[in-house]
Design an enzyme around this catalytic site. Structure first.
Site, PDB file in Angstrom:
ATOM      1  N   CYS A 154       0.746  -1.170  -0.114  1.00  0.00           N
ATOM      2  CA  CYS A 154      -0.134   0.140  -0.213  1.00  0.00           C
ATOM      3  C   CYS A 154       0.837   1.199  -0.081  1.00  0.00           C
ATOM      4  CB  CYS A 154      -1.096   0.037   1.245  1.00  0.00           C
ATOM      5  SG  CYS A 154      -1.851  -1.576   1.410  1.00  0.00           S
TER       6      CYS A 154
ATOM      7  N   HIS B 214      -3.369   6.721   2.807  1.00  0.00           N
ATOM      8  CA  HIS B 214      -4.094   5.384   2.421  1.00  0.00           C
ATOM      9  C   HIS B 214      -5.226   5.296   3.023  1.00  0.00           C
ATOM     10  CE1 HIS B 214      -4.091   1.182   1.276  1.00  0.00           C
ATOM     11  NE2 HIS B 214      -3.734   0.747   2.504  1.00  0.00           N
TER      12      HIS B 214
ATOM     13  N   ASN C 232     -10.249  -0.673   0.489  1.00  0.00           N
ATOM     14  CA  ASN C 232      -8.768  -0.671   0.511  1.00  0.00           C
ATOM     15  C   ASN C 232      -8.349  -1.148  -0.991  1.00  0.00           C
ATOM     16  OD1 ASN C 232      -5.756  -0.917   0.860  1.00  0.00           O
ATOM     17  ND2 ASN C 232      -6.155  -1.599   2.886  1.00  0.00           N
TER      18      ASN C 232
HETATM   19  N1  COA Z   1     -18.485  -9.138  10.151  1.00  0.00           N
HETATM   20  C1  COA Z   1     -18.752  -9.338  11.269  1.00  0.00           C
HETATM   21  N2  COA Z   1     -17.978  -9.675  12.394  1.00  0.00           N
HETATM   22  C2  COA Z   1     -16.549  -9.971  12.015  1.00  0.00           C
HETATM   23  C3  COA Z   1     -16.077  -9.392  10.671  1.00  0.00           C
HETATM   24  C4  COA Z   1     -16.769  -8.994   9.798  1.00  0.00           C
HETATM   25  N3  COA Z   1     -16.507  -8.676   8.539  1.00  0.00           N
HETATM   26  N4  COA Z   1     -14.594  -9.607  10.828  1.00  0.00           N
HETATM   27  C5  COA Z   1     -14.399  -9.744  11.977  1.00  0.00           C
HETATM   28  N5  COA Z   1     -15.501  -9.971  12.956  1.00  0.00           N
HETATM   29  C6  COA Z   1     -15.609 -10.486  14.246  1.00  0.00           C
HETATM   30  C7  COA Z   1     -14.260 -11.060  14.626  1.00  0.00           C
HETATM   31  O1  COA Z   1     -14.621 -12.525  14.375  1.00  0.00           O
HETATM   32  C8  COA Z   1     -14.557 -10.644  16.255  1.00  0.00           C
HETATM   33  O2  COA Z   1     -15.293 -11.450  16.699  1.00  0.00           O
HETATM   34  P1  COA Z   1     -15.173 -12.238  18.399  1.00  0.00           P
HETATM   35  O3  COA Z   1     -15.100 -11.018  19.226  1.00  0.00           O
HETATM   36  O4  COA Z   1     -16.357 -13.054  18.608  1.00  0.00           O
HETATM   37  O5  COA Z   1     -13.859 -13.007  18.046  1.00  0.00           O
HETATM   38  C9  COA Z   1     -15.167  -9.130  16.295  1.00  0.00           C
HETATM   39  O6  COA Z   1     -15.656  -8.997  14.991  1.00  0.00           O
HETATM   40  C10 COA Z   1     -13.926  -8.373  16.531  1.00  0.00           C
HETATM   41  O7  COA Z   1     -12.921  -8.518  15.816  1.00  0.00           O
HETATM   42  P2  COA Z   1     -11.489  -7.732  15.733  1.00  0.00           P
HETATM   43  O8  COA Z   1     -10.688  -8.298  14.940  1.00  0.00           O
HETATM   44  O9  COA Z   1     -11.323  -7.444  17.082  1.00  0.00           O
HETATM   45  O10 COA Z   1     -12.126  -6.257  15.263  1.00  0.00           O
HETATM   46  P3  COA Z   1     -11.193  -4.976  15.095  1.00  0.00           P
HETATM   47  O11 COA Z   1     -12.036  -3.953  15.916  1.00  0.00           O
HETATM   48  O12 COA Z   1      -9.716  -5.156  15.446  1.00  0.00           O
HETATM   49  O13 COA Z   1     -11.405  -4.618  13.607  1.00  0.00           O
HETATM   50  C11 COA Z   1     -10.048  -4.749  11.412  1.00  0.00           C
HETATM   51  C12 COA Z   1     -10.815  -5.455  12.718  1.00  0.00           C
HETATM   52  C13 COA Z   1      -9.705  -5.631  10.605  1.00  0.00           C
HETATM   53  C14 COA Z   1     -11.023  -3.837  10.765  1.00  0.00           C
HETATM   54  C15 COA Z   1      -8.875  -3.700  12.161  1.00  0.00           C
HETATM   55  O14 COA Z   1      -8.194  -4.287  13.022  1.00  0.00           O
HETATM   56  C16 COA Z   1      -8.345  -2.944  10.952  1.00  0.00           C
HETATM   57  O15 COA Z   1      -8.945  -2.315  10.279  1.00  0.00           O
HETATM   58  N6  COA Z   1      -6.996  -3.171  11.160  1.00  0.00           N
HETATM   59  C17 COA Z   1      -6.174  -2.756  10.126  1.00  0.00           C
HETATM   60  C18 COA Z   1      -6.124  -3.587   8.919  1.00  0.00           C
HETATM   61  C19 COA Z   1      -5.605  -2.927   7.656  1.00  0.00           C
HETATM   62  O16 COA Z   1      -6.051  -2.043   7.411  1.00  0.00           O
HETATM   63  N7  COA Z   1      -5.012  -3.756   6.785  1.00  0.00           N
HETATM   64  C20 COA Z   1      -4.473  -3.302   5.663  1.00  0.00           C
HETATM   65  C21 COA Z   1      -3.378  -2.253   5.614  1.00  0.00           C
HETATM   66  S1  COA Z   1      -2.605  -1.826   4.268  1.00  0.00           S
END
Ligand code: COA
Length: 324
Positions: free
Chosen positions: A111, A249, A279
């Site tokens: 990215c 980004h 993204n």
């Molecule tokens: N729909 C519904 N529930 C979902 C889900 C979806 N699409 N994806 C994950 N969940 C659930 C998980 O299973 C978890 O459930 P649990 O508590 O029962 O285990 C819960 O939602 C919370 O998941 P978590 O991973 O803690 O969520 P988060 O608030 O950390 O958000 C991201 C996850 C990926 C959105 C966040 O961490 C993020 O955006 N990180 C940056 C990633 C990124 O941008 N990567 C590319 C960089 S270039």
């Protein structure tokens, strides 16, 4: 550096996939995706290849710059999802736009790729080795997503964005910095080709989909955006009031909102369009730049900060004095 951006373009696949459409085959919802990421929809290829998207974005950027393919002597495509291992996507673009005397190659910086590309091209133009460079961020990330994994596939989209850089009288690209943090490489990975030869049989388990540590990347991204803005302001003796737009980004609106909250920055200055595209990795910054440009929001003399971050891990940022 004495380099300016003289044209931009973008191209996305025709197929729009909303959050509600994803919830027909995944245990997810529009409410979860939008509240956690700011994403409402994304474009997913139903046949458009990465090179086709890049070529279309390149043609639009050439038109916007009032140049033609023959004027381009350097082409860099930033991508982690090329159509082919060889030739490079940049060579396919070169052929399509008739840039017959250009040096053309791809770079892999996830990215951050577009900012890395701007950095490389600016050095060549500033040193007078080349006159006009075409930088493209293009991805068909849908090829490397596990469509059963709701924690990953809802985040990404396909698309391409392009910019043309030319020599300038003034320093229009300033304080460019690109950094790689290889010790954090495990945070975001996607395997390449399988090792498969007469000594190593096909591995049934082999998969080349994106996997990542979302929470770790979230923290990394917030830190990168905060530090990049402060570095650029300090190096140029500016305050945040002097900046017209920050183009980060477009990974997740909550990453950007965390920076705004921590630093008290004006939210209006952070350009965000992930609601529409998701993204798109290397394509996200040039797509956003092209939207700003084509919507007439960029005026001569404006100061823009570009900030990329992602797999590698990598990051890159630059201050652009807008002058077409
Ligand atoms: N729909 C519904 N529930 C979902 C889900 C979806 N699409 N994806 C994950 N969940 C659930 C998980 O299973 C978890 O459930 P649990 O508590 O029962 O285990 C819960 O939602 C919370 O998941 P978590 O991973 O803690 O969520 P988060 O608030 O950390 O958000 C991201 C996850 C990926 C959105 C966040 O961490 C993020 O955006 N990180 C940056 C990633 C990124 O941008 N990567 C590319 C960089 S270039």
């Amino acid at each position: 550096m004495k380099v300016k951006i003289v044209g931009t373009g973008r191209c996305v696949p025709s197929n729009v996939v909303t959050n509600d459409m994803l919830s027909t085959f995944l245990d997810t919802s529009d409410q979860w995706i939008y509240s956690r990421t700011g994403i409402k929809q994304r474009y997913i290829s139903t046949g458009e290849s990465n090179s086709q998207l890049c070529i279309e974005a390149a043609k639009k950027a050439l038109k916007n710059a009032n140049l033609n393919g023959k004027d381009i002597d350097l082409i860099i495509v930033a991508t982690i999802t090329p159509d082919k291992v060889t030739p490079a996507t940049a060579c396919l673009v070169q052929s399509a736009i008739g840039a017959s005397s250009a040096m053309a190659f791809d770079i892999s910086a996830a990215c951050s790729g577009f900012v890395y590309g701007i950095n490389i091209a600016s050095q060549f133009i500033n040193s007078k080795a080349y006159n006009n460079a075409l930088i493209i961020g293009g991805e068909v990330l849908s090829k490397i997503l596990d469509w059963q994994d709701r924690s990953i596939c809802v985040l990404f989209g396909d698309g391409a964005g392009a910019a043309i850089l030319s020599r300038s009288e003034e320093d229009c690209i300033k304080s460019i910095e690109c950094v790689s943090v290889g010790e954090k490489s495990d945070c975001l990975t996607c395997d390449g080709l399988e090792l498969k030869n007469i000594y190593v049989p096909h591995q049934e388990e082999f998969s080349n989909n994106i996997s990542m540590n979302g929470k770790e990347i979230f923290r990394f991204a917030v830190r990168v955006i905060e530090n990049s803005i402060e570095r650029i302001l300090n190096e140029n003796n500016l305050t945040f009031d002097d900046i017209d737009y920050v183009i980060p980004h477009q990974a997740n609106s909550r990453i950007i909102e965390a920076v705004i909250k921590a630093k008290g920055y004006d939210k209006e200055k952070f350009y965000m369009n992930m609601s529409q595209y998701g993204n798109t990795s290397a394509a996200s910054i040039p797509i956003a730049l092209d939207e700003l440009n084509k919507n007439g929001l960029l005026k001569e003399g404006m100061k823009l900060i570009l900030i990329g971050f992602g797999g590698g891990l990598t990051y890159g940022s630059a201050l652009i004095n807008w002058k077409k």
